[in-house]
Every structure is written in structure tokens, then in C-alpha cells.
Design an enzyme around this catalytic site. Structure first.
Site, PDB file in Angstrom:
ATOM      1  N   SER A 106       0.847  -1.195   0.000  1.00 37.69           N
ATOM      2  CA  SER A 106       0.000   0.000   0.000  1.00 37.69           C
ATOM      3  C   SER A 106       0.877   1.237   0.000  1.00 37.69           C
ATOM      4  O   SER A 106       1.921   1.272   0.657  1.00 37.69           O
ATOM      5  CB  SER A 106      -0.898   0.022   1.239  1.00 37.69           C
ATOM      6  OG  SER A 106      -1.561   1.266   1.356  1.00 37.69           O
ATOM      7  N   TYR A 146      -2.712  -1.088   9.668  1.00 32.59           N
ATOM      8  CA  TYR A 146      -2.679  -1.543   8.273  1.00 32.59           C
ATOM      9  C   TYR A 146      -1.328  -1.231   7.634  1.00 32.59           C
ATOM     10  O   TYR A 146      -0.694  -2.116   7.025  1.00 32.59           O
ATOM     11  CB  TYR A 146      -3.816  -0.859   7.510  1.00 32.59           C
ATOM     12  CG  TYR A 146      -3.906  -1.238   6.054  1.00 32.59           C
ATOM     13  CD1 TYR A 146      -4.446  -2.458   5.667  1.00 32.59           C
ATOM     14  CD2 TYR A 146      -3.478  -0.360   5.063  1.00 32.59           C
ATOM     15  CE1 TYR A 146      -4.549  -2.800   4.323  1.00 32.59           C
ATOM     16  CE2 TYR A 146      -3.578  -0.696   3.719  1.00 32.59           C
ATOM     17  CZ  TYR A 146      -4.113  -1.919   3.357  1.00 32.59           C
ATOM     18  OH  TYR A 146      -4.207  -2.254   2.034  1.00 32.59           O
TER      19      TYR A 146
END
Length: 247
Positions: A142, A155
Site C-alpha cells: 500500500s 494496516y
């Protein structure tokens, strides 16, 4: 004389929704046989299989908890039984609960680590053991590892671990002509990103990159497809696929 295989075979985890599903259909349209891996939504996975059939590919839906080593080994067994071998693994399964670090329940943190980081380790371990020479492993990271948005601490931390595993595994597979890369999307219009966000916030995030829009699953699938096939000189890299978003 040894029989040569001609059909390439891909496993796509998280293949029932979002980036994983778009990637599974894209690879199916390019002639891959695809194992569409899902956690709980069998109906969506079967729809993905039908989409792949409709574009001329072959596919099966396989349920697996990516953090369970026995389930992942069984997934690889099932794929080999169906298609004769495995050439590409795209690991797109993940979870993204949002919370400031100070407020996040540690049980939730443990689940994020289990799915996103342990899941990557387990899937990549089987891939390293069982991919045919000349294959490709593509993990999904990400751009949040660079963008550092508040609320994404758990995350982003797991995705930083995914990147570390990716770069090390690329070097450990020396001699087998297997590439290992990570694709790091920016904000992408999937349920994982959109769910729970007010429209005002979505619009503000969409306006940030120079291209002034959210990414679409097909934008990310395009890069994954390249790494799976033609991008043989790209190895041990993190490809930030975010339309120009910057930290």
C-alpha cells in the site's frame, strides 16, 4: 521426452472482490488458468469464475484462510490437481480496520497482523516451495507506507512488513528465474477503501493526486498483469501505483 506445459496458472488470493477480482479476470482473459481464492464470500468468488469463463479463461473457486498454513497448502494442492502446476501467485487478500493507534483494540490489531502479515508469509512460503521455475510472486502492499495517514497505523505497519518479506524473498529465490515484487496502490475505488467513509472525505482524497481521481481496480490489475508476464526484468521492487500521490 519431458512434456512441456503451455498454459500458465495463477493463484489470486482475495480474488472474489476488488483488486483481486479484477486481477483474476484480467489474467483469465490473457489465457491463464486461475484459482480464485476467497475467505467467506463463495457467491462472489463463483461470479468471478463465471466472468473468467466468459472471457475465455479457465477458473476454479477455492476457499482458504490465508493465515492458516494447512489451508494454504491445501489450496496449492487443489490448484495443482486442477491445472497441473502453478506459475504465478498474486496475494491480494487483506483487511483494513481504521482507528487511531491510541484507540485500537489489540485484538483487532492481532487480526490485522494475522491476515495481512502472517497471511503473506504463509502464502509466499508455499509459493516459494511450489512455483514452477520462471514464475512470479506479486504481493499487494500500500502507498500508505509512505503517505502515513492518521488512522491507518495497523494496516500500514503490516504492509511495511509485506514489503520487507517481498524484497528478501526475491533474493532468496536466486537461480530459479522467479520474480518477486510488491504493488503498492494508492486510494482505489474498492469496497475495502470506500466502506464507512463519508463522500466528502472520498472526494477530498480523490483530488489529491495530480490525476485528480481515485485509482480503479483495473489500473492496479494492469500493473500486476505486467509483472506476472512481460515484466521479467523487474524483481525485488515495490511499485507505487497511485497516480502521483506523494508523502
Amino acid at each position: 521426452m519431458t512434456e512441456q506445459h503451455t498454459e500458465r496458472v495463477a493463484i489470486v488470493t482475495g480474488g472474489s472482490r476488488g483488486i483481486g477480482r479484477e486481477t483474476a479476470v484480467r489474467l483469465g482473459s490473457e489465457g491463464y488458468a486461475v484459482a480464485v481464492v476467497y475467505s467467506g464470500n463463495r457467491g462472489e468468488a463463483e461470479l468471478a469464475v463465471k466472468e473468467i469463463d466468459a472471457v475465455g479463461g479457465r477458473a476454479i473457486a477455492v476457499q482458504a484462510d490465508v493465515a492458516d498454513e494447512a489451508a494454504v497448502a491445501a489450496l496449492f494442492d487443489r490448484t495443482e490437481e486442477a491445472f497441473g502446476g502453478i506459475d504465478v501467485v498474486v496475494h491480494a487478500a487483506g483487511v483494513m480496520p481504521l482507528s487511531p493507534l491510541a484507540d485500537l483494540d489489540l485484538a483487532v490489531f492481532d487480526e490485522v497482523v494475522r491476515t495481512n502479515l502472517r497471511g503473506t508469509f504463509v502464502v509466499d512460503q508455499q509459493a516459494a516451495r511450489r512455483l514452477r521455475d520462471g514464475g512470479a510472486i506479486i504481493n499487494i502492499s500500500s502507498s500508505l507506507t509512505k503517505l502515513a495517514r492518521p488512522g491507518y497505523g495497523a494496516y500500514a505497519a503490516t504492509k511495511g512488513g509485506v514489503e520487507a518479506l517481498t524484497l528478501i524473498l526475491a533474493r532468496e529465490l536466486r537461480g530459479r528465474n522467479i520474480t518477486v515484487n510488491a504493488v503498492a496502490p494508492g486510494p482505489t475505488a474498492t469496497a475495502l477503501f470506500l466502506d464507512g467513509k463519508p463522500q466528502e472525505l472520498i472526494d477530498r482524497i480523490a483530488a489529491e493526486p495530480p490525476l485528480e481521481r481515485l485509482g480503479q481496480p483495473e489500473d492496479i490489475a494492469e500493473v500486476i498483469s505486467f509483472l506476472a508476464g512481460r515484466g521479467r526484468w523487474i524483481n525485488g521492487q515495490v511499485i507505487y501505483t497511485n497516480g502521483g500521490s506523494a508523502a
